[in-house]
Design a protein around this motif. Structure first.
Motif, mmCIF file in Angstrom:
data_model
loop_
_atom_site.group_PDB
_atom_site.id
_atom_site.type_symbol
_atom_site.label_atom_id
_atom_site.label_comp_id
_atom_site.label_asym_id
_atom_site.label_seq_id
_atom_site.Cartn_x
_atom_site.Cartn_y
_atom_site.Cartn_z
ATOM 1 N N PRO A 1 -4.102 -1.116 1.425
ATOM 2 C CA PRO A 1 -5.135 -0.672 2.350
ATOM 3 C C PRO A 1 -6.529 -0.978 1.802
ATOM 4 O O PRO A 1 -6.723 -1.036 0.587
ATOM 5 N N PRO A 2 -7.510 -1.170 2.672
ATOM 6 C CA PRO A 2 -8.884 -1.419 2.217
ATOM 7 C C PRO A 2 -9.359 -0.309 1.279
ATOM 8 O O PRO A 2 -9.067 0.867 1.495
ATOM 9 N N GLY A 3 -10.034 -0.704 0.226
ATOM 10 C CA GLY A 3 -10.569 0.266 -0.724
ATOM 11 C C GLY A 3 -9.630 0.639 -1.845
ATOM 12 O O GLY A 3 -10.043 1.271 -2.806
ATOM 13 N N GLU A 4 -8.357 0.259 -1.737
ATOM 14 C CA GLU A 4 -7.428 0.532 -2.835
ATOM 15 C C GLU A 4 -7.501 -0.612 -3.834
ATOM 16 O O GLU A 4 -7.903 -1.716 -3.503
ATOM 17 N N GLY A 5 -7.081 -0.351 -5.069
ATOM 18 C CA GLY A 5 -7.130 -1.355 -6.125
ATOM 19 C C GLY A 5 -6.324 -2.599 -5.796
ATOM 20 O O GLY A 5 -5.801 -2.733 -4.696
ATOM 21 N N PRO A 6 -6.213 -3.494 -6.760
ATOM 22 C CA PRO A 6 -5.554 -4.772 -6.503
ATOM 23 C C PRO A 6 -4.036 -4.697 -6.375
ATOM 24 O O PRO A 6 -3.408 -5.649 -5.935
ATOM 25 N N ALA A 7 -3.433 -3.580 -6.746
ATOM 26 C CA ALA A 7 -1.973 -3.480 -6.726
ATOM 27 C C ALA A 7 -1.449 -3.562 -5.293
ATOM 28 O O ALA A 7 -1.893 -2.845 -4.408
ATOM 29 N N LEU A 8 -0.499 -4.467 -5.088
ATOM 30 C CA LEU A 8 0.096 -4.678 -3.770
ATOM 31 C C LEU A 8 1.391 -3.886 -3.631
ATOM 32 O O LEU A 8 2.201 -3.840 -4.560
ATOM 33 N N GLY A 9 1.604 -3.299 -2.473
ATOM 34 C CA GLY A 9 2.837 -2.604 -2.156
ATOM 35 C C GLY A 9 3.580 -3.350 -1.067
ATOM 36 O O GLY A 9 3.025 -4.240 -0.411
ATOM 37 N N VAL A 10 4.824 -2.988 -0.853
ATOM 38 C CA VAL A 10 5.641 -3.592 0.196
ATOM 39 C C VAL A 10 5.402 -2.825 1.495
ATOM 40 O O VAL A 10 5.438 -1.591 1.515
ATOM 41 N N PHE A 11 5.160 -3.574 2.562
ATOM 42 C CA PHE A 11 4.948 -3.012 3.892
ATOM 43 C C PHE A 11 5.884 -3.693 4.877
ATOM 44 O O PHE A 11 6.261 -4.846 4.678
#
Length: 88
Positions: free
Chosen positions: A40-50
Motif C-alpha cells: 500500500p502507498p506509504g508502506e516500506g519497500p517490503a512487498l506482500g502477496v495480494f
C-alpha cells in the motif's frame, strides 16, 4: 497494471500496483484472479502477496512481510487446483 487481449486491441487498466511484478505474477486457474506483489502507498519497500480480482480491480492482501525494510515476499504461484498459493 494493464491487460490487453491476446489477439491485440486496447489495453485496459485494472489496478494500480506499487512496482512492476518482477518478483512474480500468477494467473488463477479460473482466469479471473491474479496473485501479485504490492504494498500500500506509504508502506516500506517490503512487498506482500495480494490477490487481484480482474473484473472489479479490487486487491486483497494475503501476506505481510515481518520485516518492512526487506524486499519482502516473491514469486507467488497458484497450485493447479487454485486452492493454495506458494511463495518465497
Amino acid at each position: 497494471m494493464l491487460l490487453v487481449p491476446p489477439t491485440g486491441g486496447t489495453a485496459r487498466q485494472v489496478a494500480e500496483v506499487a512496482s512492476p511484478p518482477d518478483g512474480g505474477l500468477s494467473w488463477a486457474p479460473d482466469g479471473r484472479t491474479l496473485a501479485l506483489l504490492d504494498h500500500p502507498p506509504g508502506e516500506g519497500p517490503a512487498l506482500g502477496v495480494f490477490l487481484l480480482d480482474l473484473a472489479g480491480g479490487s486487491k486483497t492482501r494475503l501476506t505481510t512481510p515481518p520485516d518492512p525494510t526487506t524486499r519482502g515476499d516473491s514469486e507467488p504461484t497458484f497450485s493447479p487446483d487454485g486452492r493454495t498459493i506458494a511463495f518465497f
